[in-house]
Design an enzyme around this catalytic site. Structure first.
Site, PDB file in Angstrom:
ATOM      1  N   TYR A 128       0.843  -1.200   0.000  1.00 48.04           N
ATOM      2  CA  TYR A 128       0.000   0.000   0.000  1.00 48.04           C
ATOM      3  C   TYR A 128       0.877   1.249   0.000  1.00 48.04           C
ATOM      4  O   TYR A 128       1.867   1.327   0.735  1.00 48.04           O
ATOM      5  CB  TYR A 128      -0.878   0.010   1.256  1.00 48.04           C
ATOM      6  CG  TYR A 128      -1.738   1.248   1.381  1.00 48.04           C
ATOM      7  CD1 TYR A 128      -3.005   1.304   0.789  1.00 48.04           C
ATOM      8  CD2 TYR A 128      -1.279   2.376   2.063  1.00 48.04           C
ATOM      9  CE1 TYR A 128      -3.790   2.439   0.889  1.00 48.04           C
ATOM     10  CE2 TYR A 128      -2.063   3.514   2.162  1.00 48.04           C
ATOM     11  CZ  TYR A 128      -3.316   3.538   1.577  1.00 48.04           C
ATOM     12  OH  TYR A 128      -4.090   4.663   1.664  1.00 48.04           O
TER      13      TYR A 128
ATOM     14  N   GLU B 229      -3.696   7.460  -4.197  1.00 52.64           N
ATOM     15  CA  GLU B 229      -3.669   6.194  -3.461  1.00 52.64           C
ATOM     16  C   GLU B 229      -3.406   5.036  -4.410  1.00 52.64           C
ATOM     17  O   GLU B 229      -4.138   4.861  -5.390  1.00 52.64           O
ATOM     18  CB  GLU B 229      -4.990   5.963  -2.718  1.00 52.64           C
ATOM     19  CG  GLU B 229      -4.935   4.741  -1.810  1.00 52.64           C
ATOM     20  CD  GLU B 229      -6.254   4.480  -1.101  1.00 52.64           C
ATOM     21  OE1 GLU B 229      -7.291   4.347  -1.788  1.00 52.64           O
ATOM     22  OE2 GLU B 229      -6.252   4.416   0.140  1.00 52.64           O
TER      23      GLU B 229
END
Ligand code: ADP
Ligand code: MG
Length: 400
Positions: free
Chosen positions: A119, A207
């Site tokens: 991530y 993101e």
């Protein structure tokens, strides 16, 4: 402003960021042709909506099955089959709300051999006035749960705008993602590319979840969610063109055409106010008396009759609005202009809900007279307290 995944990937690719090959499509036949352009043997059919959580989302229509909004296909025929099922269907994810979003576009992407899912995100941190990256080894579809249950697995890397990305940032990222050797070098390079992309296009949020390590030992961005700072869009006409109005609130788009500061909220009382401060006070007092505002609306200082008319129409078109409160303090804005705008709008679209009007300031007597003479069924109010109580009472009475 938000954009779709396929657009975000194109923007990132222009900064050298590694992404998979893919083709956006709007028809099932195009999906088949797109799949033939990609190497296979694995393809991914990805719903393009402005909301995350697609993989774990569910379609409302049975034809699209319950396999989610991101599906792996093992053949070109399967790509076509999934595309037919998904296009036009409504996808509900944790971010869409229960109404879901209709899928009108798909991204047909080359399937990756995934070894690890990581991530990485970036945002403008307002407390430090810096761009901060957040990295975690726990990428994939459950990052919200990671943040909630094991926040120590999220690592923050903050970048001083005066220095930009330094070698130590790269090392910190590699450590946070548990990457060594060539992969650590790739991570450092990626960080620099993402930072440049973020700053030079005035992103607000970026993101990448997941950022993957492929089985052949490369880093790749498999998902990308990007939003830009609206106040900086004028500097980026190419990015402003990526806007997909069908994904946005129709009322907010209409309001932006008239340069109105309008935001949809989920209450029942439509508010038409001038000045952000007065608009906030109006929303507060509505809450105080037990109802909630259906919108924030600041018509601005020198609004014209046309602007006021447009604002009033936007409010009345909202089915959630069960009562309207017009609260104007006439300074530069004149009360008679407001009165004329409201009447023009009501003549055009009618008035189905109670309307409370409180005017004060420049040309207030003329404004009140215009409303009285119009024969409109208006509930007049003398001050803000009185106005809020009257509109709340009217809405409660209508609810029964
Ligand atoms: P969302 O975050 O909206 O659920 P993602 O793009 O992250 O959508 O996709 C969900 C999951 O699907 C990813 O975590 C990944 O495991 C898988 N996936 C997505 N794109 C690909 C791809 N090109 N190849 C292989 N798997 C993929
Ligand atoms: Mg994702």
């Amino acid at each position: 402003m938000n954009i779709h995944e396929y657009q975000a990937k194109a923007v990132l690719k222009s900064f050298g960021v590694p992404v998979s090959k893919g083709v956006p499509v709007v028809k099932a036949e195009e999906a088949e042709a797109a799949a033939r352009q990609l190497p296979g043997p694995l393809w991914v059919v990805k719903s393009q909506i402005h909301a995350g959580g697609r993989g774990k989302g569910k379609f409302k229509e049975a034809k699209a099955g319950d396999k989610g909004g991101v599906r792996l296909a093992k053949s070109v025929d399967e790509v076509k089959e999934f595309a037919e099922q998904m296009l036009g269907s409504t996808l509900v994810t944790i971010q869409t709300g229960p109404a879901g979003k209709q899928v009108n576009r798909l991204y047909i992407e080359d399937g990756s051999d995934i070894s690890r899912e990581l991530y990485l995100s970036a945002l403008v941190d307002r407390t430090t006035s810096r761009v901060s990256f957040v990295a975690s080894t726990e990428g994939g579809m459950d990052i919200e749960e990671v943040a909630h249950k094991t926040p120590e697995k999220l690592h923050t890397i903050s970048v001083d705008p005066a220095t930009g990305i330094m070698p130590h940032h790269g090392r910190a990222l590699a450590e946070a993602l548990d990457l060594q050797g060539d992969l650590a070098k790739s991570a450092a390079k990626l960080l620099g590319q993402l930072f440049t992309a973020f700053v030079s296009t005035d992103m607000e949020m970026l993101e990448i979840n997941p950022l993957i390590v492929t089985k052949s030992g490369e880093l790749r961005c498999l998902d990308a969610k990007v939003s830009f700072d609206n106040n900086a869009l004028f500097r980026h006409p190419d990015i402003a063109e990526l806007r997909d109005e069908t994904e946005e609130d129709a009322k907010e788009i209409e309001a932006s055409k008239y340069d109105l500061n309008y935001i949809t909220l989920d209450g029942t009382i439509g508010c038409m106010v001038n000045g952000a401060g007065l608009a906030m006070a109006t929303m507060d007092i509505i809450k105080l008396y037990g109802e909630a505002p259906a919108n924030f609306l600041d018509v601005g200082g020198g609004a014209t009759k046309e602007k006021v008319t447009a604002a009033f129409k936007i409010i009345t078109a909202d089915p959630n609005v069960k009562g309207i409160l017009v609260n104007i303090f006439g300074g530069i804005m004149r009360c008679d202009v407001i009165a004329e705008g409201v009447i023009a709008a009501v003549k055009d679209v009618g008035l189905q809900v109670p309307l409370v009007v409180r005017l004060e300031g420049t040309n207030v007597e003329l404004g009140k007279k215009i409303i009285r003479d119009s024969g409109l069924n208006v509930i007049p109010a003398d001050d803000l307290d009185d106005a809020a109580q009257k509109v709340v009472a009217a809405v409660k009475a209508a609810k029964g």
